[in-house]
Write an enzyme that holds these catalytic residues in place. Structure first.
Site, PDB file in Angstrom:
ATOM      1  N   LYS A 209       0.855  -1.176   0.000  1.00 38.88           N
ATOM      2  CA  LYS A 209       0.000   0.000   0.000  1.00 38.88           C
ATOM      3  C   LYS A 209       0.898   1.234   0.000  1.00 38.88           C
ATOM      4  CE  LYS A 209      -3.555   2.324   2.705  1.00 38.88           C
ATOM      5  NZ  LYS A 209      -4.539   2.176   3.771  1.00 38.88           N
TER       6      LYS A 209
ATOM      7  N   LYS B  84      -2.250  -1.513  -3.891  1.00 38.24           N
ATOM      8  CA  LYS B  84      -3.098  -0.330  -3.776  1.00 38.24           C
ATOM      9  C   LYS B  84      -2.280   0.939  -3.856  1.00 38.24           C
ATOM     10  CE  LYS B  84      -6.003   1.805  -0.336  1.00 38.24           C
ATOM     11  NZ  LYS B  84      -6.357   1.803   1.042  1.00 38.24           N
TER      12      LYS B  84
HETATM   13  C1  PBG Z   1      -7.477   2.907   5.827  1.00 39.09           C
HETATM   14  C2  PBG Z   1      -7.743   2.892   4.385  1.00 39.09           C
HETATM   15  C3  PBG Z   1      -7.605   3.919   3.432  1.00 39.09           C
HETATM   16  C4  PBG Z   1      -8.095   3.410   2.228  1.00 39.09           C
HETATM   17  C5  PBG Z   1      -8.480   2.108   2.466  1.00 39.09           C
HETATM   18  N1  PBG Z   1      -8.237   1.805   3.791  1.00 39.09           N
HETATM   19  C6  PBG Z   1      -7.162   5.309   3.577  1.00 39.09           C
HETATM   20  C7  PBG Z   1      -5.770   5.675   3.878  1.00 39.09           C
HETATM   21  O1  PBG Z   1      -4.859   4.828   3.949  1.00 39.09           O
HETATM   22  O2  PBG Z   1      -5.588   6.877   4.123  1.00 39.09           O
HETATM   23  C8  PBG Z   1      -8.198   4.187   0.938  1.00 39.09           C
HETATM   24  C9  PBG Z   1      -9.227   3.699  -0.014  1.00 39.09           C
HETATM   25  C10 PBG Z   1      -9.567   4.627  -1.104  1.00 39.09           C
HETATM   26  O3  PBG Z   1      -8.949   5.708  -1.304  1.00 39.09           O
HETATM   27  O4  PBG Z   1     -10.524   4.311  -1.834  1.00 39.09           O
HETATM   28  N2  PBG Z   1      -6.159   2.926   6.208  1.00 39.09           N
END
Ligand code: PBG
Length: 332
Positions: free
Chosen positions: A198, A253
């Site tokens: 991520k 992601k």
């Molecule tokens: C929680 C999380 C996030 C997303 C999914 N789980 C936000 C972040 O890391 O700030 C983002 C999903 C999206 O932008 O559609 N940590």
């Protein structure tokens, strides 16, 4: 020209049937996961998210109805995100037995059973007053202390009947700690879908608006825990560790700017790999389409098919419901 033989790949693009016959990549309803936001402050119905056209925050009853509709469409899974009434420094509303996600899981499972897989995003950021995915002390995000909270959250989701927990915090060692906690408590069949790679991305902007989860402390971003977008081999290291610690499937992601990572992961690992087409990727196309700058349906299909072509076994996408509901329009 007459003595040169032209090789003609264009023959195979001559009409729609020819193209359909040889098309390599397919997208089916079974590939889709629909993200849903549940807002504890709403007593009934739903409320549109301004930065994500056609996406909503649901009340608990509203999300159960939405899940029935989604299950009827033939989509196999939803992933739930909670917006709690109450936030504090340690995200205690995230592991409350009667928290917004715990209640939602119980109700959805009660009413729909095995006709829909329920995935719960497992993180602190929607539940902390400072908006970070970990505990904070002296302007630092604490890794090991956060693992304790994450495993409590995962356990409370398992107790509520969740099928899959999806840790999205990017702390080191979280998959191992969650796996150990689940095993110790007898939840041997709960699947861990780890957000293994991520990246610290600006494409989460609309989500943070939707989930009220922007970092609010003096630490302004998530760059000390989410990955640096200059790196690709580091993603392979993260994935390898998560698999060793007990992840059953992993996520890359965001999706569109990270198709190289997805492809590399698919070539190197043999567990299921999904991609999360995130909020910014969604809203970017929606905004351009609203202005008439591109063909919306074509752009959506091109986006989703490219993610499949790069190797995704499944895709988390805010378009899941619409695509499954309008197969003919989207011509898949
Ligand atoms: C929680 C999380 C996030 C997303 C999914 N789980 C936000 C972040 O890391 O700030 C983002 C999903 C999206 O932008 O559609 N940590």
């Amino acid at each position: 020209m007459s003595d040169i033989m032209i090789i003609r790949p264009r023959r195979l693009r001559i009409n729609q049937k020819m193209r359909d016959l040889i098309g390599e990549t397919v997208l089916t309803k079974n590939d889709l996961i629909m993200p849903l936001f549940v807002d504890e402050n709403l007593n009934t119905g739903k409320k549109e998210i301004p930065s994500m056209p056609n996406q909503y925050r649901f009340s608990i009853d509203g999300v159960v109805e939405e899940c029935k509709y989604i299950a009827d469409l033939g989509i196999p899974a939803v992933i739930l995100f909670g917006i709690p009434k109450y936030k504090d420094e340690i995200a205690s509303s995230a592991y409350d037995k009667n928290g917004v996600i715990q209640k939602s899981i119980r109700k959805i499972k009660d009413e729909i059973g095995d006709e829909l897989l329920v995935i719960a995003d497992t993180c602190l950021c929607e539940y902390t007053s400072h908006g970070h995915c970990g505990l904070i002390n002296n302007n630092k995000v604490l890794n090991d202390e956060t693992l304790e909270i994450l495993s409590k959250i995962a356990l409370s989701y398992a107790e509520s009947g969740v099928d899959i927990v999806a840790p999205s915090d990017m702390m080191d060692g979280r998959v191992g700690k969650i796996r150990e906690t689940l095993e110790d408590n007898g939840y041997k069949d709960v699947v861990i879908m780890s957000y293994a790679a991520k990246y610290a991305s600006s494409f989460y902007g609309p989500f943070r608006d939707a989930a009220e989860s922007s970092p609010k402390s003096s630490i302004k971003d998530r760059k000390t825990y989410q990955m640096d977008y200059r790196n690709s081999r580091e993603a392979m290291r993260e994935i390898e560790l998560d698999i060793k610690e007990g992840a059953d499937m992993i996520l890359i992601k965001p999706a569109i700017s990270y198709l190289d990572i997805l492809k590399m992961a698919k070539e190197n690992f043999n567990i299921p790999i999904g991609a999360y087409c995130v909020s910014g990727e969604y809203s970017m196309i929606e905004a351009a389409a609203q202005r008439g700058w591109l063909n919306r349906e074509e752009a959506i299909m091109e986006t989703l098919l490219s993610i499949k072509r790069a190797g995704a076994d499944f895709i988390i996408t805010y378009w899941a419901k619409e695509v499954a509901d309008n197969f003919n329009i989207f011509n898949i």
